[in-house]
Design an enzyme around this catalytic site. Structure first.
Site, mmCIF file in Angstrom:
data_model
loop_
_atom_site.group_PDB
_atom_site.id
_atom_site.type_symbol
_atom_site.label_atom_id
_atom_site.label_comp_id
_atom_site.label_asym_id
_atom_site.label_seq_id
_atom_site.Cartn_x
_atom_site.Cartn_y
_atom_site.Cartn_z
ATOM 1 N N THR A 194 3.147 -8.360 -3.647
ATOM 2 C CA THR A 194 4.303 -7.617 -3.152
ATOM 3 C C THR A 194 5.093 -8.579 -2.273
ATOM 4 O O THR A 194 4.499 -9.475 -1.673
ATOM 5 C CB THR A 194 3.824 -6.411 -2.316
ATOM 6 N N ARG A 222 3.203 6.684 -10.027
ATOM 7 C CA ARG A 222 2.552 6.485 -8.737
ATOM 8 C C ARG A 222 3.492 5.723 -7.798
ATOM 9 O O ARG A 222 4.064 4.699 -8.173
ATOM 10 C CB ARG A 222 1.241 5.710 -8.917
ATOM 11 N N GLY A 256 3.746 3.815 -4.141
ATOM 12 C CA GLY A 256 2.985 3.251 -3.033
ATOM 13 C C GLY A 256 3.801 3.288 -1.751
ATOM 14 O O GLY A 256 4.739 4.079 -1.616
ATOM 15 N N ASP A 257 3.457 2.412 -0.801
ATOM 16 C CA ASP A 257 4.147 2.432 0.488
ATOM 17 C C ASP A 257 5.454 1.638 0.483
ATOM 18 O O ASP A 257 6.323 1.870 1.330
ATOM 19 C CB ASP A 257 3.229 1.892 1.590
ATOM 20 N N THR A 275 2.230 -5.080 3.165
ATOM 21 C CA THR A 275 1.694 -5.385 1.844
ATOM 22 C C THR A 275 0.209 -5.055 1.832
ATOM 23 O O THR A 275 -0.508 -5.410 2.762
ATOM 24 C CB THR A 275 1.898 -6.878 1.491
ATOM 25 N N GLY A 314 -1.389 0.511 -0.682
ATOM 26 C CA GLY A 314 -0.282 1.362 -0.258
ATOM 27 C C GLY A 314 -0.679 2.690 0.337
ATOM 28 O O GLY A 314 -0.112 3.121 1.350
#
Lengths: 326, 326
Positions: free
Chosen positions: A195, A223, A225-226, A246, A249
């Site tokens: 990331t 999905r 993630g953060d 990173t 997540g």
């Protein structure tokens, strides 16, 4: 008549003193700090020398793009957008071209950006045809009253704004296809990470942060993630700090990692280092990820609980470093 | 032999004292608190009496569903899921059936749920065929390692889990079609609000929170507000409080409203009331929304800076109230 002229003059002087500092930009202070990451993970220290060099060269190139913008008095927002655009175009990283594959063998991309001056933010998730998700996130922030757009809606917005549109196959690389095959066979999550993110404070004291990713190898379609989530993967506030995260997540969402570092500074008077340390080493489990951050006093930190984090930092004090392992 | 038996007995007693409380659930303490909202907004106090009654009756019915679960020693997670399911099935509210229309005349639904015991969370955004988005959010939390799913990926997951699937037309109501027409003509955002949410603490001291919405009338497809975002629209933590928000989603994201209330309690030792007051009246502009919350000591607050918030509260101390205006 003379008295009237005097009164008008006094009024004008009063007006100039009161309003001009607000209209004309603050003077640049000559200072800046910029930090970047290309993902926390478990990169093998015995990787081929040419792979190592490729990573370090890319990190340096990205860092220099942001450094130049800041040196020339440009905004931290421009710096964090342009650095992440570079990473998105570089197939070494898990963002834009070279992103990891979903379980369906496609790329679903996420990005977010935040302006510490007014907390305005923009983000996109699950886009498949936007060449540079970070620039669409910037447009969401600058040109819409919204923060986050998902999937097809985000893509339609991108077309409307005239951003570069590519065929979904543009993002696919053979390296990531191999990783998916391996994941499907062994069900072991690829620990490369990759990331990308950037945080900077410019000569006007404005902090900005950005993050971009393809998520997890073999992730289920849809999905999130953060990375595209303000507060979890990205946060910026001129009164405290800017953060890009990173790692795993879901843990970063549940622990509000990026905003939490700002909250620990604001509410507990912690230093940036102590706040980052509290999140990365006391609240998150070992091996879960890392963050890069700068605070309003031009300090920076690059902290991770994995064995590697591709990272770099440059400051107006002459620091210029890129690293992979501890 | 006798000494050995004695030693074994002592060891067994020691083992029972040490480990049994962790294995067997805590005893119920007979206490609970549950709060609900059906959205903050600017409802007309001169609305027809039958509309007013319809709202109040629905609020009471929803509250009673949760109250009964908690009285019988059920979990706060079950309570907040079942209450929001009721709202989703009731076309009066902007969640599930009766959700507002996007600019394309469709319904795109968002929901989230969080477990204060371990910070586990589940959420979905942009679903169009899931009858009860909150129950899919619960399944994301309970049955996947992920937190948030968007669009088609979320819907595929719903099919896999066997949740009730409906035709997108199921959600459409003539009232919301009229609101979209009005919005398209006047471009004025409908101030009814009607996002729904529930927060509860059960007899075991576990806090849970849930939120569900159709978002904004005439919203651009793909726009994601605060409701499906853990930390912004929903938060729960057994050490502090649980929160569900309603209002101008983008402001709630940028100000991390739900998590911030928890952070003010944890880091600044504020009471629940003071923390909520700080967010709703000092940080958010007037007319932007409200929150409902309970803390770990079974206190609750229902706070809003709009003229109305459909809301209710019930406690083991005998409080049972439903209200629309101040």
């Amino acid at each position: 008549m003379k008295i009237l002229t005097k009164k008008i003059c006094l009024f004008l002087i009063f007006f100039l003193i009161l309003f001009l500092p607000g209209v004309y930009p603050q003077q640049p202070n000559g200072k800046y700090t910029i930090v970047i990451h290309g993902g926390a993970g478990e990169l093998d220290p015995n990787m081929p020398e040419e792979t190592k060099s490729a990573y370090l060269n890319s990190l340096s190139a990205a860092l220099n793009i942001g450094k130049k913008i800041l040196e020339n008095g440009g905004s931290s927002l421009d710096a964090v957008e342009q650095v992440v655009r570079y990473f998105e175009d570089d197939s070494l990283f898990n963002a834009g071209k070279g992103a990891v594959f979903t379980s369906e063998g496609k790329c679903e991309l996420d990005a977010s950006i935040m302006n510490g001056k007014d907390l305005s933010s923009g983000a996109v998730t699950g886009v498949t045809i936007i060449k540079n998700p970070i620039s669409l996130a910037r447009l969401v922030m600058d040109k819409t009253p919204h923060v986050l757009f998902a999937g097809r809606g985000a893509e339609e917005l991108g077309k409307k704004f005239g951003v570069d549109i590519v065929d979904p196959s543009y993002f696919l690389t053979s390296q990531r296809r191999e990783q998916l095959k391996k994941y499907m066979k062994e069900k072991e999550i690829n620990k490369d990470g990759n990331t990308v993110g950037c945080v900077a404070i410019d000569q006007y004291g404005n902090i900005a942060a950005s993050t971009s990713t393809g998520g997890l190898t073999g992730k289920m379609p849809g999905r999130v993630g953060d990375s595209p989530l303000i507060n979890a993967g990205t946060y910026a506030n001129n009164n405290t700090c800017g953060v890009s995260a990173t790692g795993q997540g879901e843990l970063f969402i549940r622990n509000t990692v990026s905003f939490n570092i700002s909250a620990l500074i604001e509410y507990k008077n912690m230093t940036l280092d102590n706040a980052a340390n509290e999140m990365i080493f006391n609240r998150l489990p070992e091996g879960s990820g890392g963050i890069i951050a700068v605070d309003k006093n031009y300090n920076y930190t690059l902290m991770f609980n994995t064995s590697s984090m591709l990272r770099g930092a440059a400051t107006s004090d002459g620091i210029m470093e890129v690293k992979i392992w501890k």
